[in-house]
Design a protein around this motif. Structure first.
Motif, PDB file in Angstrom:
ATOM      1  N   GLU A  96     -23.947   7.180   3.315  1.00  0.00           N
ATOM      2  CA  GLU A  96     -22.990   6.127   3.648  1.00  0.00           C
ATOM      3  C   GLU A  96     -21.777   6.643   4.417  1.00  0.00           C
ATOM      4  O   GLU A  96     -21.012   5.866   4.973  1.00  0.00           O
ATOM      5  N   VAL A  97     -21.591   7.938   4.435  1.00  0.00           N
ATOM      6  CA  VAL A  97     -20.430   8.538   5.095  1.00  0.00           C
ATOM      7  C   VAL A  97     -20.823   8.932   6.514  1.00  0.00           C
ATOM      8  O   VAL A  97     -21.771   9.686   6.716  1.00  0.00           O
ATOM      9  N   GLY A  98     -20.073   8.405   7.494  1.00  0.00           N
ATOM     10  CA  GLY A  98     -20.372   8.691   8.883  1.00  0.00           C
ATOM     11  C   GLY A  98     -19.457   9.727   9.504  1.00  0.00           C
ATOM     12  O   GLY A  98     -19.791  10.335  10.510  1.00  0.00           O
ATOM     13  N   GLU A  99     -18.306   9.927   8.907  1.00  0.00           N
ATOM     14  CA  GLU A  99     -17.353  10.902   9.419  1.00  0.00           C
ATOM     15  C   GLU A  99     -16.384  11.270   8.311  1.00  0.00           C
ATOM     16  O   GLU A  99     -16.252  10.550   7.326  1.00  0.00           O
ATOM     17  N   GLY A 100     -15.706  12.377   8.501  1.00  0.00           N
ATOM     18  CA  GLY A 100     -14.680  12.793   7.552  1.00  0.00           C
ATOM     19  C   GLY A 100     -13.324  12.775   8.224  1.00  0.00           C
ATOM     20  O   GLY A 100     -13.193  13.154   9.385  1.00  0.00           O
ATOM     21  N   VAL A 101     -12.335  12.284   7.496  1.00  0.00           N
ATOM     22  CA  VAL A 101     -10.958  12.321   7.963  1.00  0.00           C
ATOM     23  C   VAL A 101     -10.150  13.014   6.883  1.00  0.00           C
ATOM     24  O   VAL A 101     -10.151  12.591   5.725  1.00  0.00           O
ATOM     25  N   LEU A 104     -15.561  15.632  11.907  1.00  0.00           N
ATOM     26  CA  LEU A 104     -14.405  15.793  11.034  1.00  0.00           C
ATOM     27  C   LEU A 104     -13.151  15.702  11.897  1.00  0.00           C
ATOM     28  O   LEU A 104     -13.025  16.423  12.885  1.00  0.00           O
ATOM     29  N   THR A 105     -12.277  14.779  11.552  1.00  0.00           N
ATOM     30  CA  THR A 105     -11.015  14.630  12.262  1.00  0.00           C
ATOM     31  C   THR A 105      -9.870  14.800  11.280  1.00  0.00           C
ATOM     32  O   THR A 105     -10.071  14.808  10.063  1.00  0.00           O
ATOM     33  N   PHE A 106      -8.682  14.895  11.827  1.00  0.00           N
ATOM     34  CA  PHE A 106      -7.504  15.147  10.997  1.00  0.00           C
ATOM     35  C   PHE A 106      -6.444  14.084  11.213  1.00  0.00           C
ATOM     36  O   PHE A 106      -6.315  13.533  12.306  1.00  0.00           O
ATOM     37  N   ALA A 107      -5.706  13.829  10.153  1.00  0.00           N
ATOM     38  CA  ALA A 107      -4.559  12.928  10.196  1.00  0.00           C
ATOM     39  C   ALA A 107      -3.361  13.687   9.624  1.00  0.00           C
ATOM     40  O   ALA A 107      -3.529  14.595   8.807  1.00  0.00           O
ATOM     41  N   GLU A 108      -2.201  13.307  10.075  1.00  0.00           N
ATOM     42  CA  GLU A 108      -0.988  13.930   9.562  1.00  0.00           C
ATOM     43  C   GLU A 108      -0.744  13.465   8.130  1.00  0.00           C
ATOM     44  O   GLU A 108      -0.986  12.299   7.798  1.00  0.00           O
ATOM     45  N   PRO A 109      -0.259  14.349   7.283  1.00  0.00           N
ATOM     46  CA  PRO A 109       0.091  13.923   5.933  1.00  0.00           C
ATOM     47  C   PRO A 109       1.355  13.072   5.987  1.00  0.00           C
ATOM     48  O   PRO A 109       2.128  13.147   6.947  1.00  0.00           O
ATOM     49  N   GLY A 110       1.534  12.257   4.970  1.00  0.00           N
ATOM     50  CA  GLY A 110       2.731  11.437   4.886  1.00  0.00           C
ATOM     51  C   GLY A 110       3.679  11.977   3.843  1.00  0.00           C
ATOM     52  O   GLY A 110       3.371  12.938   3.131  1.00  0.00           O
ATOM     53  N   LYS A 111       4.812  11.346   3.749  1.00  0.00           N
ATOM     54  CA  LYS A 111       5.806  11.755   2.752  1.00  0.00           C
ATOM     55  C   LYS A 111       5.267  11.547   1.340  1.00  0.00           C
ATOM     56  O   LYS A 111       5.451  12.375   0.464  1.00  0.00           O
ATOM     57  N   GLU A 112       4.598  10.453   1.135  1.00  0.00           N
ATOM     58  CA  GLU A 112       3.986  10.123  -0.156  1.00  0.00           C
ATOM     59  C   GLU A 112       2.477  10.027   0.041  1.00  0.00           C
ATOM     60  O   GLU A 112       1.987   9.877   1.167  1.00  0.00           O
ATOM     61  N   ARG A 113       1.726  10.061  -1.056  1.00  0.00           N
ATOM     62  CA  ARG A 113       0.265   9.974  -0.976  1.00  0.00           C
ATOM     63  C   ARG A 113      -0.175   8.707  -0.249  1.00  0.00           C
ATOM     64  O   ARG A 113      -1.089   8.739   0.576  1.00  0.00           O
ATOM     65  N   MET A 114       0.477   7.580  -0.530  1.00  0.00           N
ATOM     66  CA  MET A 114       0.074   6.334   0.125  1.00  0.00           C
ATOM     67  C   MET A 114       0.262   6.415   1.643  1.00  0.00           C
ATOM     68  O   MET A 114      -0.498   5.829   2.400  1.00  0.00           O
ATOM     69  N   ASN A 171      -2.331   7.039   7.004  1.00  0.00           N
ATOM     70  CA  ASN A 171      -2.577   7.836   8.204  1.00  0.00           C
ATOM     71  C   ASN A 171      -4.058   8.167   8.349  1.00  0.00           C
ATOM     72  O   ASN A 171      -4.605   8.132   9.454  1.00  0.00           O
ATOM     73  N   GLY A 172      -4.701   8.480   7.236  1.00  0.00           N
ATOM     74  CA  GLY A 172      -6.129   8.768   7.267  1.00  0.00           C
ATOM     75  C   GLY A 172      -6.951   7.563   7.667  1.00  0.00           C
ATOM     76  O   GLY A 172      -7.870   7.665   8.485  1.00  0.00           O
ATOM     77  N   LEU A 173      -6.634   6.411   7.121  1.00  0.00           N
ATOM     78  CA  LEU A 173      -7.362   5.188   7.478  1.00  0.00           C
ATOM     79  C   LEU A 173      -7.167   4.833   8.945  1.00  0.00           C
ATOM     80  O   LEU A 173      -8.093   4.374   9.612  1.00  0.00           O
ATOM     81  N   ASN A 174      -5.976   5.067   9.448  1.00  0.00           N
ATOM     82  CA  ASN A 174      -5.710   4.790  10.860  1.00  0.00           C
ATOM     83  C   ASN A 174      -6.468   5.739  11.784  1.00  0.00           C
ATOM     84  O   ASN A 174      -6.679   5.426  12.952  1.00  0.00           O
ATOM     85  N   ALA A 175      -6.870   6.886  11.276  1.00  0.00           N
ATOM     86  CA  ALA A 175      -7.592   7.867  12.086  1.00  0.00           C
ATOM     87  C   ALA A 175      -9.099   7.630  12.102  1.00  0.00           C
ATOM     88  O   ALA A 175      -9.816   8.269  12.870  1.00  0.00           O
ATOM     89  N   VAL A 176      -9.594   6.714  11.285  1.00  0.00           N
ATOM     90  CA  VAL A 176     -11.024   6.421  11.248  1.00  0.00           C
ATOM     91  C   VAL A 176     -11.423   5.783  12.570  1.00  0.00           C
ATOM     92  O   VAL A 176     -10.731   4.895  13.083  1.00  0.00           O
ATOM     93  N   THR A 177     -12.528   6.231  13.138  1.00  0.00           N
ATOM     94  CA  THR A 177     -12.959   5.696  14.427  1.00  0.00           C
ATOM     95  C   THR A 177     -13.566   4.312  14.256  1.00  0.00           C
ATOM     96  O   THR A 177     -14.027   3.952  13.167  1.00  0.00           O
TER      97      THR A 177
END
Length: 83
Positions: free
Chosen positions: A26-31, A56-66, A71-77
């Motif tokens: 079910e997983v097509g990519e990793g972020v 595998l792509t990368f997203a910037e971490p945020g100040k808080e986990r949320m 940021n990770g969800l926004n990086a999903v293709t």
């Protein structure tokens, strides 16, 4: 050092999760949302086959986990399933 990067049986703890999740059909990519100084941990994982050939792509971490999650969800293709 954040605990997810501590070694467990020869690889970082985070990589055990990456391996299991990437193996799922079910997983097509990793972020990964992580500090840029830890990206090499995950880049090496792709070379070792622990991403099971999935991109595998990368997203910037945020100040808080949320913020990191957002940021990770926004990086999903486009076209990828997000659960």
């Amino acid at each position: 050092m954040p605990k997810q990067y501590l070694p467990l049986k020869g690889r970082e703890i985070a990589l055990w999760s990456l391996d299991v999740i990437s193996a799922m059909d079910e997983v097509g990519e990793g972020v990964v949302a992580c500090d840029p100084s830890y990206r090499d941990v995950f880049e090496n994982a792709a070379e070792k086959g622990w991403t099971h050939g999935k991109p595998l792509t990368f997203a910037e971490p945020g100040k808080e986990r949320m913020d990191s999650v957002e940021n990770g969800l926004n990086a999903v293709t486009n076209g990828s399933l997000v659960c």
